[in-house]
Design an enzyme around this catalytic site. Structure first.
Site, PDB file in Angstrom:
ATOM      1  N   LYS A  45      -3.580   4.782  18.576  1.00 30.27           N
ATOM      2  CA  LYS A  45      -3.730   5.734  19.679  1.00 30.27           C
ATOM      3  C   LYS A  45      -2.361   6.370  19.884  1.00 30.27           C
ATOM      4  O   LYS A  45      -1.752   6.272  20.951  1.00 30.27           O
ATOM      5  CB  LYS A  45      -4.231   4.973  20.927  1.00 30.27           C
ATOM      6  CG  LYS A  45      -4.533   5.825  22.136  1.00 30.27           C
ATOM      7  CD  LYS A  45      -5.780   6.678  22.013  1.00 30.27           C
ATOM      8  CE  LYS A  45      -5.919   7.584  23.239  1.00 30.27           C
ATOM      9  NZ  LYS A  45      -7.050   8.537  23.108  1.00 30.27           N
ATOM     10  N   ASP A  49     -16.372  -5.552  16.828  1.00 34.11           N
ATOM     11  CA  ASP A  49     -17.659  -5.863  17.472  1.00 34.11           C
ATOM     12  C   ASP A  49     -18.627  -4.696  17.275  1.00 34.11           C
ATOM     13  O   ASP A  49     -19.825  -4.911  17.023  1.00 34.11           O
ATOM     14  CB  ASP A  49     -17.482  -6.162  18.971  1.00 34.11           C
ATOM     15  CG  ASP A  49     -17.281  -7.658  19.232  1.00 34.11           C
ATOM     16  OD1 ASP A  49     -16.915  -8.385  18.286  1.00 34.11           O
ATOM     17  OD2 ASP A  49     -17.482  -8.101  20.384  1.00 34.11           O
ATOM     18  N   ASP A 108     -10.028  -5.891  17.591  1.00 37.09           N
ATOM     19  CA  ASP A 108     -11.006  -6.750  18.256  1.00 37.09           C
ATOM     20  C   ASP A 108     -12.202  -5.917  18.693  1.00 37.09           C
ATOM     21  O   ASP A 108     -13.358  -6.285  18.474  1.00 37.09           O
ATOM     22  CB  ASP A 108     -10.342  -7.428  19.464  1.00 37.09           C
ATOM     23  CG  ASP A 108     -11.318  -8.293  20.235  1.00 37.09           C
ATOM     24  OD1 ASP A 108     -12.047  -9.067  19.579  1.00 37.09           O
ATOM     25  OD2 ASP A 108     -11.367  -8.182  21.472  1.00 37.09           O
ATOM     26  N   TYR A 134      -1.972  -9.600  22.471  1.00 35.26           N
ATOM     27  CA  TYR A 134      -2.312 -11.013  22.345  1.00 35.26           C
ATOM     28  C   TYR A 134      -1.093 -11.945  22.393  1.00 35.26           C
ATOM     29  O   TYR A 134      -1.260 -13.155  22.520  1.00 35.26           O
ATOM     30  CB  TYR A 134      -3.089 -11.263  21.051  1.00 35.26           C
ATOM     31  CG  TYR A 134      -4.548 -10.880  21.134  1.00 35.26           C
ATOM     32  CD1 TYR A 134      -4.924  -9.542  21.174  1.00 35.26           C
ATOM     33  CD2 TYR A 134      -5.553 -11.846  21.170  1.00 35.26           C
ATOM     34  CE1 TYR A 134      -6.267  -9.180  21.245  1.00 35.26           C
ATOM     35  CE2 TYR A 134      -6.890 -11.491  21.237  1.00 35.26           C
ATOM     36  CZ  TYR A 134      -7.236 -10.164  21.280  1.00 35.26           C
ATOM     37  OH  TYR A 134      -8.563  -9.804  21.345  1.00 35.26           O
ATOM     38  N   ASP A 183     -10.304   5.957  19.747  1.00 35.46           N
ATOM     39  CA  ASP A 183     -11.509   6.468  20.432  1.00 35.46           C
ATOM     40  C   ASP A 183     -12.357   7.282  19.465  1.00 35.46           C
ATOM     41  O   ASP A 183     -13.585   7.138  19.404  1.00 35.46           O
ATOM     42  CB  ASP A 183     -11.144   7.259  21.697  1.00 35.46           C
ATOM     43  CG  ASP A 183     -10.062   8.305  21.482  1.00 35.46           C
ATOM     44  OD1 ASP A 183      -9.419   8.312  20.418  1.00 35.46           O
ATOM     45  OD2 ASP A 183      -9.859   9.133  22.405  1.00 35.46           O
TER      46      ASP A 183
HETATM   47  C1  IPM Z   1     -12.553 -12.570  18.220  1.00 33.73           C
HETATM   48  C2  IPM Z   1     -12.711 -13.065  19.626  1.00 33.73           C
HETATM   49  C3  IPM Z   1     -11.368 -13.597  20.116  1.00 33.73           C
HETATM   50  C4  IPM Z   1     -10.373 -12.447  20.093  1.00 33.73           C
HETATM   51  C5  IPM Z   1     -11.413 -14.263  21.492  1.00 33.73           C
HETATM   52  C6  IPM Z   1     -12.481 -15.340  21.564  1.00 33.73           C
HETATM   53  C7  IPM Z   1     -10.080 -14.795  21.893  1.00 33.73           C
HETATM   54  O1  IPM Z   1     -13.211 -12.065  20.451  1.00 33.73           O
HETATM   55  O2  IPM Z   1     -12.239 -13.375  17.335  1.00 33.73           O
HETATM   56  O3  IPM Z   1     -12.726 -11.370  18.000  1.00 33.73           O
HETATM   57  O4  IPM Z   1     -10.269 -11.697  21.051  1.00 33.73           O
HETATM   58  O5  IPM Z   1      -9.709 -12.300  19.068  1.00 33.73           O
HETATM   59 MN    MN Z   2     -13.665 -10.224  19.441  1.00 39.16          MN
END
Ligand code: IPM
Ligand code: MN
Length: 354
Positions: free
Chosen positions: A189, A251, A247, A137, A223
Site C-alpha cells: 500500500k 483468507d 494474512d 506482528y 485494496d
Molecule cells: C493465520 C492465522 C494467524 C495469523 C493467527 C491465528 C495468529 O490467522 O495463520 O493466518 O494471523 O497469522
Molecule cells: Mn489468517
C-alpha cells in the site's frame, strides 16, 4: 533410505483427526518413494493449556529445533480466551524457529465449487508468499490512558531491509522454480505507507533487476489486489507481500479456491525447521465426528515433502489429491457434505498415491 523426524502436533478440535489422514497419505507415499518418516507426537494446544497452564515450554522449542519439520493440525479451543494459544503456540513457533515465509497456494482443483461463477481451475492457480515474522506482528507499540476516553494505542509495522530482502529473494526463487508465468507481483500500500511500502517497492525492483532478469515484476496496492483476486485471479502467478496484508488476502484466496477444507499453508524457514498446517482452524463442533475434510491437511503434508526436498513424493501427493477430486467421488469440500467420512477421504487419496 532417506529418513526424517517429523514433530506431530495434532492440537485442538479436529486437528488430530485431519492430521491422522495426512499421516496416512504420507505413509503411503513414503512406501512408494523409499522414505522413512519418524513421528514424534506433541500434545500442545488448548487441552494441555487448561490442564497445566502451559502453552509451549522453552524445552519444547529446543527439541523442535532438532526435528526436520513440524506437522500441525489446528490450534484453538472454545474454553481458552482468544489470543493465548495463537500467540503462545503458533506465533511463538513462527518467531522462535524464524519461519519467515508463509507459503499459501491458491489453487482450484477440478469439481470444486468456487464462488467466482465464471472461473475454473485454469484461472485460479497462484501462490502467495506472505512475510511471516515482521510487520505489525512483531508486537512493537504501546498504549496510554487505557480505559479513558483519551486512550491511545499504537502497533507498528516494523521491517528491516534484510527482513524484506530475504522474503523477496525467496519469492523470486520460488517463482523461478514454479516455472509457470514467471511473474512476481508485489502487494503493498505504497501510496499511503510511504516509508514501509517504499522499502518493499525498492527491494522488489532492485533484487529483481539485479538477480532475476527472467522474472517479470508487477505491483498492486492491496485494496486493488482483493478486487483483482475476485475479478481476474488469472492475473496472478506468485504474489509477495508483508505479513498482515498476506494474512488478509490469503483468507480471500482460501475462499476462491473452495474454502478452508482445501487451504494449506507452510510456515517456512528455508534454512531451518518449517511447520505445515491446514489453515482452517480447529472446528470444535465437528470434533470426533468423522465429518471434517482432511484435504487441506493432506495438501500441507505434500508441501512438507516439497520443502524437505522430496519433490517427486510431493508431486505424487498433489497428483493424488487432484485425482481424488477429479474422480467426482467427493461431493463437497464442506464438513458433513463430502458424501463420505474424514477417514474415507484419507483412504481414497492414499489409494491414489500407490
Ligand atoms: C493465520 C492465522 C494467524 C495469523 C493467527 C491465528 C495468529 O490467522 O495463520 O493466518 O494471523 O497469522
Ligand atoms: Mn489468517
Amino acid at each position: 533410505m532417506k529418513s526424517f523426524i517429523i514433530a506431530l502436533m495434532g492440537g485442538d478440535g479436529t486437528g488430530p483427526e485431519v492430521l491422522r489422514e495426512g499421516v496416512k497419505v504420507l505413509d503411503a507415499v513414503s512406501g512408494e518413494y523409499g522414505l522413512k518418516l519418524n513421528y514424534t507426537p506433541y500434545d500442545f494446544g488448548g487441552e494441555r493449556y487448561l490442564r497445566t497452564g502451559e502453552t509451549l515450554p522453552a524445552s519444547a522449542i529446543e527439541e523442535l529445533k532438532k526435528c526436520n519439520a513440524i506437522y500441525l493440525g489446528a490450534i484453538g479451543h472454545p474454553d481458552v480466551k482468544p489470543g493465548i494459544l495463537e500467540t503462545g503456540i503458533l506465533l511463538k513457533l513462527r518467531f522462535a524457529l524464524d519461519q519467515y515465509i508463509n507459503l499459501r497456494p491458491v489453487k482450484l482443483y477440478p469439481n470444486v465449487a468456487t464462488p467466482l461463477s465464471n472461473k475454473g481451475p485454469e484461472q485460479i492457480d497462484f501462490v502467495v508468499v506472505r512475510e511471516n515474522t515482521g510487520g505489525i506482528y512483531t508486537g512493537i507499540g504501546g498504549a496510554a490512558m487505557v480505559g479513558t476516553p483519551g486512550e491511545i494505542a499504537t502497533q507498528v509495522m516494523v521491517y528491516s531491509r534484510s527482513m524484506v530482502e530475504r522474503c523477496i529473494r525467496y519469492a523470486y526463487d520460488y517463482t523461478r522454480r514454479r516455472n509457470k508465468r514467471k511473474l512476481l507481483t508485489l502487494v503493498h500500500k505504497s501510496n499511503v505507507l510511504t516509508y514501509a511500502g517504499d522499502l518493499w517497492v525498492r527491494t522488489h525492483r532492485e533484487v529483481g533487476d539485479a538477480d532475476y532478469p527472467d522474472i517479470k515484476q508487477d505491483y498492486n496496492h492491496v485494496d486493488a489486489c482483493t478486487m483483482w483476486m475476485v475479478k481476474s485471479p488469472e492475473f496472478y502467478d506468485v504474489i509477495v507481500t508483508e505479513n498482515l496484508f498476506g494474512d488478509i488476502i490469503t483468507d480471500l484466496g482460501a475462499m476462491i479456491q473452495g474454502g478452508m477444507g482445501i487451504a494449506a499453508g507452510g510456515n517456512i524457514n528455508p534454512e531451518g525447521v518449517s511447520m505445515f498446517e491446514p489453515i482452517g482452524g480447529s472446528a470444535p463442533k465437528y470434533t470426533g465426528k468423522n465429518l471434517i475434510n482432511p484435504l487441506a491437511a493432506i495438501c500441507a503434508g505434500g508441501m512438507m515433502l516439497e520443502t524437505l526436498g522430496e519433490t517427486a513424493a510431493a508431486g505424487a501427493v498433489e497428483k493424488a489429491v487432484h485425482a481424488a477430486l477429479a474422480s467426482g467421488k467427493i461431493k463437497s469440500l464442506s464438513a458433513g457434505q463430502m458424501g463420505m467420512g474424514t477417514t474415507d477421504v484419507g483412504d481414497l487419496v492414499a489409494s491414489l498415491v500407490r
